[in-house]
Write a protein that holds these residues in place. Structure first.
Motif, PDB file in Angstrom:
ATOM      1  N   PRO A  59       0.808  -1.225   0.000  1.00 38.10           N
ATOM      2  CA  PRO A  59       0.000   0.000   0.000  1.00 38.10           C
ATOM      3  C   PRO A  59       0.839   1.272   0.000  1.00 38.10           C
ATOM      4  N   ARG A  60       2.007   1.224   0.670  1.00 42.00           N
ATOM      5  CA  ARG A  60       2.858   2.419   0.719  1.00 42.00           C
ATOM      6  C   ARG A  60       3.363   2.797  -0.661  1.00 42.00           C
ATOM      7  N   THR A  61       3.611   1.820  -1.527  1.00 40.34           N
ATOM      8  CA  THR A  61       4.066   2.160  -2.884  1.00 40.34           C
ATOM      9  C   THR A  61       3.007   2.979  -3.617  1.00 40.34           C
ATOM     10  N   ALA A  62       1.741   2.622  -3.416  1.00 41.96           N
ATOM     11  CA  ALA A  62       0.659   3.382  -4.059  1.00 41.96           C
ATOM     12  C   ALA A  62       0.528   4.768  -3.446  1.00 41.96           C
ATOM     13  N   SER A  63       0.629   4.867  -2.108  1.00 41.67           N
ATOM     14  CA  SER A  63       0.477   6.155  -1.423  1.00 41.67           C
ATOM     15  C   SER A  63       1.557   7.141  -1.845  1.00 41.67           C
ATOM     16  N   ILE A  64       2.806   6.661  -1.918  1.00 43.15           N
ATOM     17  CA  ILE A  64       3.909   7.554  -2.280  1.00 43.15           C
ATOM     18  C   ILE A  64       3.821   7.956  -3.745  1.00 43.15           C
ATOM     19  N   SER A  65       3.515   7.003  -4.610  1.00 43.91           N
ATOM     20  CA  SER A  65       3.420   7.348  -6.033  1.00 43.91           C
ATOM     21  C   SER A  65       2.286   8.343  -6.269  1.00 43.91           C
ATOM     22  N   PHE A  66       1.192   8.227  -5.523  1.00 47.18           N
ATOM     23  CA  PHE A  66       0.096   9.199  -5.654  1.00 47.18           C
ATOM     24  C   PHE A  66       0.544  10.572  -5.168  1.00 47.18           C
ATOM     25  N   GLU A  67       1.239  10.605  -4.023  1.00 53.27           N
ATOM     26  CA  GLU A  67       1.633  11.874  -3.424  1.00 53.27           C
ATOM     27  C   GLU A  67       2.611  12.646  -4.309  1.00 53.27           C
ATOM     28  N   ILE A  68       3.511  11.933  -4.979  1.00 57.11           N
ATOM     29  CA  ILE A  68       4.507  12.618  -5.804  1.00 57.11           C
ATOM     30  C   ILE A  68       4.051  12.754  -7.255  1.00 57.11           C
ATOM     31  N   SER A  69       3.404  11.715  -7.774  1.00 51.15           N
ATOM     32  CA  SER A  69       3.099  11.684  -9.205  1.00 51.15           C
ATOM     33  C   SER A  69       1.791  12.373  -9.578  1.00 51.15           C
ATOM     34  N   ILE A  70       0.844  12.398  -8.644  1.00 51.50           N
ATOM     35  CA  ILE A  70      -0.506  12.856  -8.997  1.00 51.50           C
ATOM     36  C   ILE A  70      -0.906  14.157  -8.301  1.00 51.50           C
ATOM     37  N   ILE A  71      -0.662  14.260  -7.000  1.00 49.92           N
ATOM     38  CA  ILE A  71      -1.121  15.421  -6.241  1.00 49.92           C
ATOM     39  C   ILE A  71      -0.675  16.759  -6.844  1.00 49.92           C
ATOM     40  N   PRO A  72       0.591  16.872  -7.343  1.00 49.37           N
ATOM     41  CA  PRO A  72       0.987  18.174  -7.902  1.00 49.37           C
ATOM     42  C   PRO A  72       0.149  18.628  -9.096  1.00 49.37           C
ATOM     43  N   PHE A  73      -0.594  17.718  -9.724  1.00 52.95           N
ATOM     44  CA  PHE A  73      -1.285  18.062 -10.960  1.00 52.95           C
ATOM     45  C   PHE A  73      -2.808  18.097 -10.831  1.00 52.95           C
ATOM     46  N   ILE A  74      -3.344  17.592  -9.716  1.00 49.32           N
ATOM     47  CA  ILE A  74      -4.805  17.569  -9.560  1.00 49.32           C
ATOM     48  C   ILE A  74      -5.164  17.963  -8.133  1.00 49.32           C
ATOM     49  N   ASN A  75      -6.447  18.130  -7.883  1.00 49.17           N
ATOM     50  CA  ASN A  75      -6.924  18.393  -6.525  1.00 49.17           C
ATOM     51  C   ASN A  75      -6.811  17.129  -5.685  1.00 49.17           C
ATOM     52  N   ASN A  76      -6.271  17.291  -4.504  1.00 53.78           N
ATOM     53  CA  ASN A  76      -6.088  16.152  -3.613  1.00 53.78           C
ATOM     54  C   ASN A  76      -7.375  15.899  -2.822  1.00 53.78           C
ATOM     55  N   ASN A  77      -8.071  14.832  -3.164  1.00 50.74           N
ATOM     56  CA  ASN A  77      -9.272  14.474  -2.426  1.00 50.74           C
ATOM     57  C   ASN A  77      -9.419  12.954  -2.410  1.00 50.74           C
ATOM     58  N   ILE A  78     -10.372  12.490  -1.632  1.00 49.94           N
ATOM     59  CA  ILE A  78     -10.554  11.048  -1.439  1.00 49.94           C
ATOM     60  C   ILE A  78     -10.920  10.356  -2.751  1.00 49.94           C
ATOM     61  N   ILE A  79     -11.731  10.994  -3.561  1.00 44.86           N
ATOM     62  CA  ILE A  79     -12.183  10.368  -4.807  1.00 44.86           C
ATOM     63  C   ILE A  79     -11.017  10.170  -5.772  1.00 44.86           C
ATOM     64  N   SER A  80     -10.185  11.216  -5.937  1.00 47.03           N
ATOM     65  CA  SER A  80      -9.044  11.092  -6.853  1.00 47.03           C
ATOM     66  C   SER A  80      -8.057  10.048  -6.360  1.00 47.03           C
ATOM     67  N   SER A 112      -3.503   7.936   4.508  1.00 44.60           N
ATOM     68  CA  SER A 112      -2.412   8.848   4.160  1.00 44.60           C
ATOM     69  C   SER A 112      -1.058   8.203   4.439  1.00 44.60           C
ATOM     70  N   LEU A 113      -0.029   8.669   3.741  1.00 43.06           N
ATOM     71  CA  LEU A 113       1.326   8.139   3.901  1.00 43.06           C
ATOM     72  C   LEU A 113       1.815   8.314   5.334  1.00 43.06           C
ATOM     73  N   ASN A 114       1.644   9.507   5.905  1.00 41.80           N
ATOM     74  CA  ASN A 114       2.109   9.759   7.269  1.00 41.80           C
ATOM     75  C   ASN A 114       1.389   8.878   8.283  1.00 41.80           C
ATOM     76  N   TYR A 115       0.114   8.601   8.039  1.00 37.85           N
ATOM     77  CA  TYR A 115      -0.660   7.750   8.944  1.00 37.85           C
ATOM     78  C   TYR A 115      -0.161   6.309   8.887  1.00 37.85           C
TER      79      TYR A 115
END
Length: 447
Positions: free
Chosen positions: A113-134, A345-348
């Protein structure tokens, strides 16, 4: 037939060693499987926070993130790729429990699961709105790709060794060279924990890469990939795994050193990061702009998904022995479970599982190191079992100390050696082994 059973094209031939091309391909695959989510974000934050004590911290980190994982891979190869065989000295039940814990932690509970969380945080969040659905949509797409490749493990050397691993290594190489050539700024003064306990803090952070546990889990993938090239002799297999592991280890050291420097020189750029992922993104954006962010997104995605595939394959193969499901069904079950966990979340995730890793890591380290000494003892099972138990007990104390339950520990524990460094297990384990050497050889355990 086991899904990792080797393919020998010519049954009448005996292959005595891998070709040089296959050695490097296996090394690239080993490197690619090791370098996942934590391996990219942890060195950067250690480098930033350790300040002037960076190289002392780096030494501790490299011991647990490179040295021990390579040793664990070699130990697994000596046990013919079986974690159960490696764990035999601690008994049948202890072996099974430890194996299951390792596979669950390195698989669907945390590492995958951490691989998905980190890839989302770095690869996706900078380009879209960070929300539960995305986040949920991303995780669904991510694990569909993981499942699609994991269902066909015999083709891993083609999908990972020949395609994804080279792309990953090229991308990581570019990132590492950039950190050396274009530092973002000046370092900051080491934080208090790195001023007081630089080495042990780096050592503990190396736990969080989970590579020692990872070597025990996806080491089977690496070993069976070598077997798929026709290696049937145990000593030759061990030689090739050792050589490939050492080459991968050199690559890991060089990569980590570049990330330490990246974090070290980013102190003034982002003095109070929440995690290493934030440091990477800010550094790349500052140095290369938006184009660099796109590059980093692709790199992190490939790095994380390669590791997720390796872990999923290994966990599914292991649990086919104990669950009434086929390999493919377990791939689906574990991937869906990992997808659900990755919505945290990654920190959690780090907050929850760090105490668990601190508790179990010492016993795994002791077991791996002592597996090379089986022939030293008259009664190796008794010696190793007790040593592992002692390291586990004191590892649990260290885990409680960094958890919300730390108030339950009595004050007198502050006087235990290395208690403040969260390395309480080292002295008692070494002291026990010192005593048992005398007893085993001289008194009680004579054959």
């Amino acid at each position: 037939m086991n899904i990792f059973s080797f393919i020998q094209k010519n049954k009448n031939s005996v292959i005595y060693h891998l070709k040089l091309k296959d050695i490097f391909t296996l090394s690239f695959m080993t490197f690619a499987l090791f370098v996942g989510a934590g391996n990219i974000i942890l060195p950067t934050i250690v480098g930033l926070q350790s300040g002037q004590n960076i190289w002392i911290s780096a030494l501790g980190f490299l011991i647990t993130s490179v040295g021990l994982p390579i040793i664990a891979l070699i130990a697994l190869a000596r046990a013919n790729g079986s974690i159960k065989k490696l764990c035999i000295p601690i008994g049948k039940h202890g072996s099974l429990i430890l194996s299951i814990i390792c596979y669950l932690l390195i698989g669907p509970l945390f590492a995958t699961p951490r691989t998905a969380s980190i890839s989302f945080e770095i690869s996706i969040i900078p380009f879209i709105n960070n929300n539960i659905i995305s986040l949920f949509i991303y995780n669904v797409i991510y694990f569909i790709l993981v499942i699609s490749i994991s269902l066909y493990p015999n083709y891993l050397i083609n999908t990972i060794g020949y395609i994804l691993a080279p792309l990953k290594i090229i991308g990581l190489g570019i990132l590492g060279i950039s950190a050396l050539l274009w530092p973002a700024g000046e370092p900051i003064i080491a934080t208090k924990i790195y001023q007081d306990m630089a080495f042990s803090s780096g050592f503990i952070n190396g736990y969080l890469t989970m590579d020692t546990l990872g070597a025990l889990v996806f080491g089977l993938v690496i070993i069976n990939t070598a077997r798929s090239r026709g290696i049937t002799t145990h000593n030759i297999l061990l030689h090739n795994i050792t050589l490939s592991g050492c080459i991968a280890g050199i690559g890991l050291i060089l990569f980590y050193l570049s990330l330490f420097k990246l974090g070290f020189n980013s102190g003034q750029l982002i003095p109070n990061p929440s995690n290493g992922a934030e440091i990477l993104y800010i550094y790349v954006k500052n140095t290369f702009g938006n184009l660099g962010c796109i590059f980093l997104s692709g790199l992190i995605f490939i790095a994380c998904i390669v590791t997720a595939i390796g872990l999923t394959c290994s966990c599914a193969d292991f649990f086919t022995q104990y669950l009434p499901f086929s390999y493919k069904k377990i791939v689906f079950i574990f991937s869906i479970f990992s997808m659900l966990i990755s919505n945290l979340s990654l920190n959690y995730l780090i907050q929850i599982f760090t105490p668990i890793l601190v508790s179990i890591y010492p016993s795994c380290i002791v077991l791996i190191l002592l597996s090379f000494t089986l022939h030293w003892w008259n009664n190796s099972k008794y010696v190793i079992k007790i040593a592992v138990l002692i390291s586990l007990i004191f590892g649990i104390i260290d885990a409680i100390k960094i958890s919300p339950l730390k108030h339950l520990l009595p004050i007198w524990m502050n006087y235990i050696p290395l208690y403040k460094q969260n390395l309480t297990w080292i002295i008692p384990t070494i002291f026990y082994l010192f005593l048992i050497i005398i007893y085993d050889q001289k008194f009680f355990f004579k054959k």
